[in-house]
Write a protein that holds these residues in place. Structure first.
Motif, PDB file in Angstrom:
ATOM      1  N   GLU A  38       0.784  -4.722  11.662  1.00 22.40           N
ATOM      2  CA  GLU A  38       1.889  -4.861  10.598  1.00 22.40           C
ATOM      3  C   GLU A  38       1.468  -4.152   9.366  1.00 22.40           C
ATOM      4  OE1 GLU A  38       4.877  -5.629  11.157  1.00 22.40           O
ATOM      5  OE2 GLU A  38       4.330  -5.926  13.325  1.00 22.40           O
ATOM      6  N   GLU A  39       0.264  -4.127   8.874  1.00 26.26           N
ATOM      7  CA  GLU A  39      -0.259  -3.766   7.645  1.00 26.26           C
ATOM      8  C   GLU A  39      -0.246  -2.047   7.889  1.00 26.26           C
ATOM      9  OE1 GLU A  39      -3.928  -3.927   4.567  1.00 26.26           O
ATOM     10  OE2 GLU A  39      -3.865  -5.025   6.446  1.00 26.26           O
ATOM     11  N   LEU A  40      -0.505  -1.564   9.090  1.00 29.74           N
ATOM     12  CA  LEU A  40      -0.553  -0.190   9.410  1.00 29.74           C
ATOM     13  C   LEU A  40       0.761   0.249   9.414  1.00 29.74           C
ATOM     14  CD1 LEU A  40      -2.995   1.747  10.455  1.00 29.74           C
ATOM     15  CD2 LEU A  40      -2.252   1.475  12.872  1.00 29.74           C
ATOM     16  N   ARG A  41       1.701  -0.527   9.939  1.00 29.82           N
ATOM     17  CA  ARG A  41       3.165  -0.076  10.129  1.00 29.82           C
ATOM     18  C   ARG A  41       3.645   0.152   8.517  1.00 29.82           C
ATOM     19  NH1 ARG A  41       4.833  -3.341  13.560  1.00 29.82           N
ATOM     20  NH2 ARG A  41       4.560  -1.868  15.195  1.00 29.82           N
ATOM     21  N   ALA A  42       3.392  -0.950   7.838  1.00 28.33           N
ATOM     22  CA  ALA A  42       3.962  -0.873   6.416  1.00 28.33           C
ATOM     23  C   ALA A  42       3.423   0.167   5.633  1.00 28.33           C
ATOM     24  CB  ALA A  42       3.754  -2.116   5.878  1.00 28.33           C
ATOM     25  N   THR A  43       2.208   0.534   5.635  1.00 31.35           N
ATOM     26  CA  THR A  43       1.520   1.712   5.087  1.00 31.35           C
ATOM     27  C   THR A  43       1.891   2.871   5.519  1.00 31.35           C
ATOM     28  OG1 THR A  43      -0.303   0.200   4.337  1.00 31.35           O
ATOM     29  CG2 THR A  43      -0.666   2.604   4.309  1.00 31.35           C
ATOM     30  N   LEU A  44       2.061   3.206   6.705  1.00 30.76           N
ATOM     31  CA  LEU A  44       2.475   4.340   7.124  1.00 30.76           C
ATOM     32  C   LEU A  44       4.077   4.573   6.758  1.00 30.76           C
ATOM     33  CD1 LEU A  44       2.189   6.920   9.052  1.00 30.76           C
ATOM     34  CD2 LEU A  44       2.825   5.383  11.152  1.00 30.76           C
ATOM     35  N   ARG A  45       4.954   3.657   6.803  1.00 32.55           N
ATOM     36  CA  ARG A  45       6.391   3.884   6.501  1.00 32.55           C
ATOM     37  C   ARG A  45       6.430   4.529   4.949  1.00 32.55           C
ATOM     38  NH1 ARG A  45      10.299   2.501   9.282  1.00 32.55           N
ATOM     39  NH2 ARG A  45       9.859   1.475  11.367  1.00 32.55           N
ATOM     40  N   ARG A  46       5.561   3.761   4.161  1.00 34.88           N
ATOM     41  CA  ARG A  46       5.713   3.992   2.663  1.00 34.88           C
ATOM     42  C   ARG A  46       5.191   5.420   2.561  1.00 34.88           C
ATOM     43  NH1 ARG A  46       1.505   3.571  -0.743  1.00 34.88           N
ATOM     44  NH2 ARG A  46       0.449   1.988   0.635  1.00 34.88           N
ATOM     45  N   GLN A  47       4.062   5.480   2.979  1.00 29.06           N
ATOM     46  CA  GLN A  47       3.478   6.953   2.669  1.00 29.06           C
ATOM     47  C   GLN A  47       4.511   8.218   3.504  1.00 29.06           C
ATOM     48  OE1 GLN A  47      -0.802   7.335   3.674  1.00 29.06           O
ATOM     49  NE2 GLN A  47      -1.238   6.135   1.813  1.00 29.06           N
ATOM     50  N   HIS A  48       4.879   7.799   4.619  1.00 27.75           N
ATOM     51  CA  HIS A  48       5.999   8.734   5.222  1.00 27.75           C
ATOM     52  C   HIS A  48       6.977   9.149   4.352  1.00 27.75           C
ATOM     53  CE1 HIS A  48       9.467   9.791   7.882  1.00 27.75           C
ATOM     54  NE2 HIS A  48       8.452  10.501   8.671  1.00 27.75           N
TER      55      HIS A  48
END
Length: 328
Positions: free
Chosen positions: A303-313
């Protein structure tokens, strides 16, 4: 928030929710045959080196071979497309760096994968740190002096910085810095870091934020000068160099980071088992001790990986659009 864009917890410790993603159900999945770990980069770079450490550790835990399969090309896009099309049964996983998911897709004329839909985040693995590095002939010893010097240069002789290509993390990190601190600089893309750092050493370009594994040996030898370390704490190998937060309070710049991913539709029990085992791998001091220079473990669950990826994307997509970048 760390200067890589990760909460401090994401680098230094795994949250309770991520650890709970394992549990008894996660122990039920076991690979029945060798696992192919697709790494969308050539042999020898930082991501490849860490992928091989991860493959070795997961092989030991699973009692099954995990084989690194290098599939370089198009900034990682060729390998990521293979991962996206792989069977969702745990036989093919991917070891992917942030650029291939949060930068390169915005540069593609026709996308061969949707990074937020076709790729399943599993666990963080590593952060590859960098430093703001200049040629020692440049009359600057701080970020403040760098900005003042860049503004004072003649319009026909701008400060030049190198990266190993358009859309790489070092390219966008300097662009972030340049835009926030408001100073002019010209990007000079090279095909490889080796070619770029050679021209920096020769004084043909003046600045970079290339990976620490490339620049630190030259900083330690006195051939280059570091102005700031892009990490939450000072690097003990260059203790006199301030962190970015010390050198330019409030400035946050991108660092390259890598993680374990799977194809769309990967069952939850496989994600949970892989995340649990990766938490053990990156939490082992022996794993950290074997990492290449400038890299450190990144402990982050799905979940943390997904959230960070969405934000940086989203953030990096806006920057790519502002620069007007497209793949060659």
């Amino acid at each position: 928030m760390t200067s890589s864009g990760w909460p401090r917890r994401g680098v230094l410790g795994l949250g309770a929710a991520a650890l709970a993603a394992g549990g008894a159900r996660a122990q039920g999945w076991q690979p029945a045959r060798p696992v192919r770990l697709v790494t969308p980069y050539g042999p020898g770079n930082v991501a490849d080196q860490v992928a091989r450490l991860v493959a070795e550790e997961l092989s030991r835990r699973w009692g099954q071979r995990v084989v690194v399969d290098n599939q370089p090309g198009a900034g990682g896009a060729l390998g990521v497309a293979q991962i996206a099309r792989a069977p969702a049964d745990g036989t093919v996983l991917g070891f992917i760096a942030v650029a291939a998911l949060a930068i390169i897709p915005h540069m593609m004329r026709a996308r061969t994968y949707e990074p937020l839909e076709d790729i399943v985040p599993i666990a963080g693995a590593s952060v590859s740190r960098s430093a703001i590095v200049v040629h020692p002939a440049l009359p600057v010893r701080s970020v403040t002096e760098l900005v003042a010097h860049a503004r004072a240069r003649p319009a026909g002789d701008p400060l030049a910085y190198y990266s190993a290509g358009n859309g790489t993390v070092p390219h966008l990190a300097v662009e972030q810095m340049r835009r926030v601190l408001d100073f002019p600089a010209q990007h000079v893309p090279y095909r490889t870091s080796g070619a770029g750092v050679a021209d920096l050493l020769a004084g043909r370009v003046q600045l970079t934020m290339d990976a620490a594994s490339v620049t630190l040996p030259h900083v330690q030898g006195g051939a280059l000068r570091a102005l700031a370390w892009n990490g939450p704490v000072r690097n003990p190998s260059i203790p006199d160099v301030p962190t970015l937060a010390e050198a330019a309070p409030g400035l946050e710049l991108l660092n390259a980071w890598q993680g374990l991913y799977g194809p769309r539709g990967l069952p939850a029990e496989i994600v949970a088992r892989c995340a649990q085992d990766m938490a053990e791998v990156v939490g082992d001091p022996a794993f950290a001790a074997r990492m290449p220079g400038g890299a450190e473990p990144l402990r982050a669950g799905p979940e943390e990986l997904r959230a960070t990826l969405r934000r940086q994307h989203a953030e990096l997509g806006r920057l790519v659009a502002a620069i007007g970048l497209e793949q060659d």
